[in-house]
Scaffold this active site. Structure first.
Site, mmCIF file in Angstrom:
data_model
loop_
_atom_site.group_PDB
_atom_site.id
_atom_site.type_symbol
_atom_site.label_atom_id
_atom_site.label_comp_id
_atom_site.label_asym_id
_atom_site.label_seq_id
_atom_site.Cartn_x
_atom_site.Cartn_y
_atom_site.Cartn_z
ATOM 1 N N TYR A 156 -9.552 -9.700 -26.762
ATOM 2 C CA TYR A 156 -10.154 -10.849 -27.466
ATOM 3 C C TYR A 156 -11.303 -10.387 -28.367
ATOM 4 C CZ TYR A 156 -12.323 -15.501 -27.930
ATOM 5 O OH TYR A 156 -12.866 -16.677 -28.421
ATOM 6 N N LYS A 160 -11.494 -10.752 -32.432
ATOM 7 C CA LYS A 160 -12.554 -11.530 -33.095
ATOM 8 C C LYS A 160 -13.414 -10.647 -33.991
ATOM 9 C CE LYS A 160 -11.489 -15.587 -31.432
ATOM 10 N NZ LYS A 160 -11.052 -16.672 -32.332
HETATM 11 P P1 NDP Z 1 -8.451 -24.410 -26.703
HETATM 12 O O1 NDP Z 1 -7.694 -23.567 -25.727
HETATM 13 O O2 NDP Z 1 -9.145 -25.618 -26.236
HETATM 14 O O3 NDP Z 1 -7.473 -24.828 -27.907
HETATM 15 C C1 NDP Z 1 -6.673 -23.852 -28.531
HETATM 16 C C2 NDP Z 1 -5.916 -24.465 -29.675
HETATM 17 O O4 NDP Z 1 -5.177 -23.413 -30.325
HETATM 18 C C3 NDP Z 1 -4.900 -25.512 -29.247
HETATM 19 O O5 NDP Z 1 -4.855 -26.497 -30.244
HETATM 20 C C4 NDP Z 1 -3.580 -24.726 -29.213
HETATM 21 O O6 NDP Z 1 -2.423 -25.536 -29.463
HETATM 22 C C5 NDP Z 1 -3.794 -23.784 -30.388
HETATM 23 N N1 NDP Z 1 -2.991 -22.576 -30.344
HETATM 24 C C6 NDP Z 1 -2.967 -21.597 -29.400
HETATM 25 N N2 NDP Z 1 -2.085 -20.643 -29.730
HETATM 26 C C7 NDP Z 1 -1.535 -21.018 -30.916
HETATM 27 C C8 NDP Z 1 -0.559 -20.465 -31.778
HETATM 28 N N3 NDP Z 1 0.039 -19.299 -31.492
HETATM 29 N N4 NDP Z 1 -0.236 -21.128 -32.917
HETATM 30 C C9 NDP Z 1 -0.827 -22.313 -33.215
HETATM 31 N N5 NDP Z 1 -1.751 -22.890 -32.435
HETATM 32 C C10 NDP Z 1 -2.106 -22.257 -31.307
HETATM 33 O O7 NDP Z 1 -9.483 -23.395 -27.409
HETATM 34 P P2 NDP Z 1 -10.967 -23.637 -28.000
HETATM 35 O O8 NDP Z 1 -11.038 -24.943 -28.673
HETATM 36 O O9 NDP Z 1 -11.938 -23.281 -26.955
HETATM 37 O O10 NDP Z 1 -11.032 -22.462 -29.075
HETATM 38 C C11 NDP Z 1 -10.827 -22.681 -30.465
HETATM 39 C C12 NDP Z 1 -11.221 -21.404 -31.212
HETATM 40 O O11 NDP Z 1 -12.605 -21.131 -30.964
HETATM 41 C C13 NDP Z 1 -10.458 -20.166 -30.727
HETATM 42 O O12 NDP Z 1 -10.205 -19.310 -31.813
HETATM 43 C C14 NDP Z 1 -11.445 -19.525 -29.771
HETATM 44 O O13 NDP Z 1 -11.217 -18.153 -29.620
HETATM 45 C C15 NDP Z 1 -12.758 -19.816 -30.476
HETATM 46 N N6 NDP Z 1 -13.932 -19.738 -29.615
HETATM 47 C C16 NDP Z 1 -14.060 -20.567 -28.523
HETATM 48 C C17 NDP Z 1 -15.190 -20.494 -27.732
HETATM 49 C C18 NDP Z 1 -15.404 -21.369 -26.540
HETATM 50 O O14 NDP Z 1 -16.403 -21.138 -25.820
HETATM 51 N N7 NDP Z 1 -14.556 -22.349 -26.281
HETATM 52 C C19 NDP Z 1 -16.259 -19.517 -28.026
HETATM 53 C C20 NDP Z 1 -16.029 -18.720 -29.201
HETATM 54 C C21 NDP Z 1 -14.909 -18.850 -29.951
HETATM 55 P P3 NDP Z 1 -1.656 -26.341 -28.269
HETATM 56 O O15 NDP Z 1 -2.500 -27.558 -27.994
HETATM 57 O O16 NDP Z 1 -0.334 -26.717 -28.801
HETATM 58 O O17 NDP Z 1 -1.591 -25.410 -27.099
#
Ligand code: NDP
Length: 249
Positions: A156, A160
Site C-alpha cells: 500500500y 501511494k
Molecule cells: P473504502 O474501502 O471505504 O471504499 C473504497 C472504494 O473503492 C469503494 O467505492 C470501492 O467500490 C472502490 N474500489 C475498490 N477497488 C476498486 C476497483 N478495482 N475499481 C473500482 N473501484 C474500486 O475506502 P476509503 O474510502 O477509506 O478510501 C478511499 C481512498 O482513500 C483510497 O484510495 C484509500 O487508499 C485512501 N485513503 C484512505 C484513508 C483512510 O483512513 N480511510 C487514509 C488515506 C488514504 P465498491 O463499493 O464497489 O467495493
C-alpha cells in the site's frame, strides 16, 4: 465560494467512504458526477439517489479500474452521459495488509494494480477529452502511508508513494495544456477500509495527530473540491496532507 456548475466529474470508488463524500461534495457545488464502483451497486445507487434528492445530477458506473478497457469505458460512458469530462478523482483504493515477510505476490500485485495502475488507466483514458477541452483537473488520493511508510503496508505504501511521483510527472507533462494534477494525502479516516485496524494502531495514529481526532470523509472532500475548482488554477503537482497535522515537513 467554489462553483462547479457546468463541470463534469468522474470519481473512482465513489460508492463508499471518502469517494462517496467526494461525489456528494462535487455534486453539491454544481458538478454532474459519474460515480464509479466495482461491486457494490446498492451503495452507488444510494449515492446517486442522495445527489438527485439535493437537485444534482449523477450516474453510477460499474467498472474495475485495474482493467484498461473498463477504465476506458468509464470515461466513454461519462462522456456519453454528460458530454465532457473536467474533473477526474482517482480515489479507488484497497489495502491487503501484512508484514513483508508474509506478503504474497498476489497481495502485492492486487494493491499496486488497483491503487497505482488504476490511476494510470483512468488518467490515460481521461486525457483525450481533457486535452481537447484544454481544461482538466485531476486529483489523486494518496495517503500519509505513501509519504512516511507504514508497518504492514509495504504494498500500500509503495502504491501511494508511486501516486505521488505519478502526480508530479503528469503535472509537468500537462501543465501547458491547462490540466492540473494534484494529490491529497489523508491521515486516519474511519471508513470500511480502516474498520479492521486494531484499536492500538488507531490509538497510535491519534497520538501522532496534533488535532487529536480522526478525520472525516467530508474533510477530505473539501480539499478535493478546492483542487477541482477554478480557485486552484495556479496549483499543480502538489501533495496536500489532510491529516490533522500528522505529517509535517
Ligand atoms: P473504502 O474501502 O471505504 O471504499 C473504497 C472504494 O473503492 C469503494 O467505492 C470501492 O467500490 C472502490 N474500489 C475498490 N477497488 C476498486 C476497483 N478495482 N475499481 C473500482 N473501484 C474500486 O475506502 P476509503 O474510502 O477509506 O478510501 C478511499 C481512498 O482513500 C483510497 O484510495 C484509500 O487508499 C485512501 N485513503 C484512505 C484513508 C483512510 O483512513 N480511510 C487514509 C488515506 C488514504 P465498491 O463499493 O464497489 O467495493
Amino acid at each position: 465560494m467554489i462553483d462547479l456548475t457546468g463541470r463534469v466529474a468522474l470519481v473512482t470508488g465513489g460508492s463508499r467512504g471518502i469517494g462517496r463524500a467526494i461525489a456528494l461534495k462535487l455534486a453539491s457545488l454544481g458538478a454532474k458526477v459519474a460515480v464509479n464502483y466495482r461491486t457494490n451497486e446498492a451503495a452507488a445507487q444510494e449515492v446517486i439517489r442522495e445527489i438527485a434528492s439535493q437537485g444534482g445530477e449523477a450516474i453510477a458506473l460499474q467498472g474495475d479500474v485495474k482493467d484498461a478497457d473498463q477504465a476506458r469505458d468509464l470515461v466513454k460512458n461519462t462522456l456519453e452521459a454528460f458530454g465532457r469530462l473536467d474533473i477526474l478523482v482517482n480515489n479507488a483504493g484497497i489495502t491487503k495488509d501484512t508484514l513483508l515477510a508474509r506478503m504474497k505476490e498476489s497481495d502485492w500485485d492486487l494493491v499496486i494494480d488497483t491503487n497505482l495502475k488504476g490511476a494510470y488507466h483512468c488518467t490515460k483514458a481521461a486525457l483525450r477529452p481533457m486535452l481537447k477541452q484544454h481544461y482538466g483537473r485531476i486529483v489523486n488520493i494518496t495517503s500519509v502511508s505513501g509519504l512516511v511508510g507504514q508497518i504492514g503496508q509495504a504494498n500500500y505504501s509503495a502504491s501511494k508513494a508511486g501516486l505521488v511521483g505519478f502526480t508530479k510527472a503528469v503535472a509537468k507533462e500537462l501543465g501547458s495544456r491547462n490540466i492540473t494534477v494534484n494529490a491529497i494525502a489523508p491521515g486516519y479516516v474511519p471508513t470500511d477500509q480502516t474498520a479492521h485496524l486494531p484499536s492500538e494502531l488507531v490509538e497510535a495514529f491519534l497520538k501522532l495527530t496534533p488535532l487529536g481526532r480522526p478525520g472525516t470523509p467530508e474533510e477530505i472532500a473539501h480539499a478535493v473540491a478546492f483542487f477541482a475548482s477554478d480557485e486552484a488554477s495556479y496549483i499543480t503537482g502538489q501533495v496536500l496532507s489532510v491529516d490533522g497535522g500528522m505529517m509535517m515537513v
